[in-house]
Design an enzyme around this catalytic site. Sequence first.
Site, short mmCIF file in Angstrom:
data_model
loop_
_atom_site.label_atom_id
_atom_site.label_comp_id
_atom_site.label_asym_id
_atom_site.label_seq_id
_atom_site.Cartn_x
_atom_site.Cartn_y
_atom_site.Cartn_z
N LYS A 158 47.01 54.97 46.35
CA LYS A 158 47.76 54.28 45.32
C LYS A 158 49.08 55.01 45.13
O LYS A 158 49.16 56.22 45.36
CB LYS A 158 46.98 54.28 43.99
CG LYS A 158 47.30 53.10 43.09
CD LYS A 158 46.69 51.80 43.60
CE LYS A 158 47.03 50.63 42.68
NZ LYS A 158 46.40 49.38 43.14
N SER B 139 44.50 41.60 51.83
CA SER B 139 45.48 42.51 52.40
C SER B 139 44.98 43.08 53.73
O SER B 139 45.74 43.20 54.70
CB SER B 139 45.76 43.66 51.43
OG SER B 139 46.64 43.27 50.40
N LYS C 86 36.22 50.26 45.71
CA LYS C 86 36.57 48.85 45.90
C LYS C 86 36.72 48.53 47.39
O LYS C 86 36.17 47.54 47.89
CB LYS C 86 37.86 48.54 45.16
CG LYS C 86 38.30 47.09 45.22
CD LYS C 86 39.69 46.91 44.60
CE LYS C 86 39.71 47.30 43.16
NZ LYS C 86 41.02 47.00 42.51
N ASN D 130 49.83 37.18 38.14
CA ASN D 130 49.19 36.45 39.24
C ASN D 130 47.67 36.46 39.13
O ASN D 130 47.02 35.44 39.40
CB ASN D 130 49.61 37.05 40.59
CG ASN D 130 51.00 36.62 41.00
OD1 ASN D 130 51.50 35.60 40.55
ND2 ASN D 130 51.63 37.42 41.85
N THR E 223 43.27 37.95 44.38
CA THR E 223 42.55 38.73 43.37
C THR E 223 41.96 37.81 42.30
O THR E 223 40.80 37.96 41.91
CB THR E 223 43.48 39.77 42.73
OG1 THR E 223 44.08 40.57 43.75
CG2 THR E 223 42.70 40.67 41.78
N ASP F 104 51.60 45.75 43.54
CA ASP F 104 50.78 45.89 42.33
C ASP F 104 51.69 45.46 41.18
O ASP F 104 52.67 44.73 41.40
CB ASP F 104 50.29 47.34 42.18
CG ASP F 104 49.14 47.48 41.18
OD1 ASP F 104 49.43 47.53 39.97
OD2 ASP F 104 47.97 47.54 41.59
#
Length: 447
Positions: A128, A380, A116, A242, A211, A168
Amino acid sequence: MYDDLTLEHFMDGLVKRNPYEPEFHQAVKEVAESVIPFINKNPKYKQAHILERMTEPDKVVSFRVSWEDDEGNIRINRGYRVQFNNSIGPYKGGLRFDPSVNMSVLKFLGFEQTFKNSLTTLPIGAGKGGSDFNPKGKSDREIMRFCQSFMTQLYQHIGPNMDVPAGDIGVGAREISYLFGQYKRLTHQFESVLTGKSLEFGGSLIRTEATGYGNAYFMQSMLIHSGQIIEGKTCLVSGSGNVALYCAEKIIQLGGKVLTLSDSSGTLLVPNGIEQTQLDIIKDIKTNKRQRLGVLTELFECEFYEGKKPWSIKADLAFPCATQNELDEDDASLLAEHGCLAVSEGANMPCTPEAVHTFHERGILYAPGKAANAGGVAVSALEMSQNSIRMSWSENELEQKLHNIMQQIHDQCVKYGEHDGKVNYVDGANIAGFIKVADAMLAYGVV
């Protein structure tokens, strides 16, 4: 001379090295199916064992998080950070606070993040992290104490040129603020070490929306490439966080008709399409009042289907924006039978492999999350840039940059995924994402 790499042999080795991690196995297999034929045609990647190296995280950190609840009880959770690949930039990826968090989930998310982030064309690596802590039902003071304890363990592993986490599931502006405050207290540095910050101390406009907006933009690009438009199309959106809410908002702005949203209790159906005023009410009850969607039947004309997913409802387009593996083979078959034209993933890996196979078999355009939901991490990275140069861009400038990035991602998918006039967006995203990271890894030698 090297023998061709086979999917079966590669996956056997990966599962043996990483037992009991089904989400990670699923994510790797989806990429390997696309990339292994490409590797066999390009021996430099095979000889350097790039895919084997790419599926092994650079570093995995696990730590205890001890904190005190409002009753004075000592509580223990487990924290993680998986630093997956920093070949093209510092590790970048969200923190997730949810009881479902474990090593398999975080390795799947970190691996997906590698591709990504590469697709965004921005200089960011992949990571992550998170904890099995559940913020639901906790007071603000409890969440603050947990975040402070979590950062006390994490801070030595992150930095503006090393690893820049974001939010997240379960980690929004409130949690990022508590985490950043503790980082600043521990290091005495005001650094761009977290993104998703509040605007008051270096956050970026449209980060919350990015997103969801990006997912709608990707669908728009995919439809235009196939000679269609989003305007006038009926749309199913799952989720009500969201990503789902702002995906729905951008669809409405682009002229689409959003029929559904959902949460863990069921699906909300608005047969005439959700209007912006209604969406604003939904945002309020989900983000501020934290109520279930079912209460909306008392506020405006709609229906609520307890315990049901949206995918049995007839519509032109589908946007799974809730969680991984929420859309299975039976759901995909229902969408196909009802004439669905395209699916664009807002969540990470929300469609099972069998569902994806059905989409391809039935001729439904399908955009994988690593391409379609990359808008969040793209903004971001723009926040990191703004922090570095001590300035900020306007909302319109940022949205235009986001739109351009999503178009560039789409174009890369077409470049590497088009065969005989048809685009396989899975192959395109996987190969395009792979090439940039793999070439950087080759340049470094064996590291």
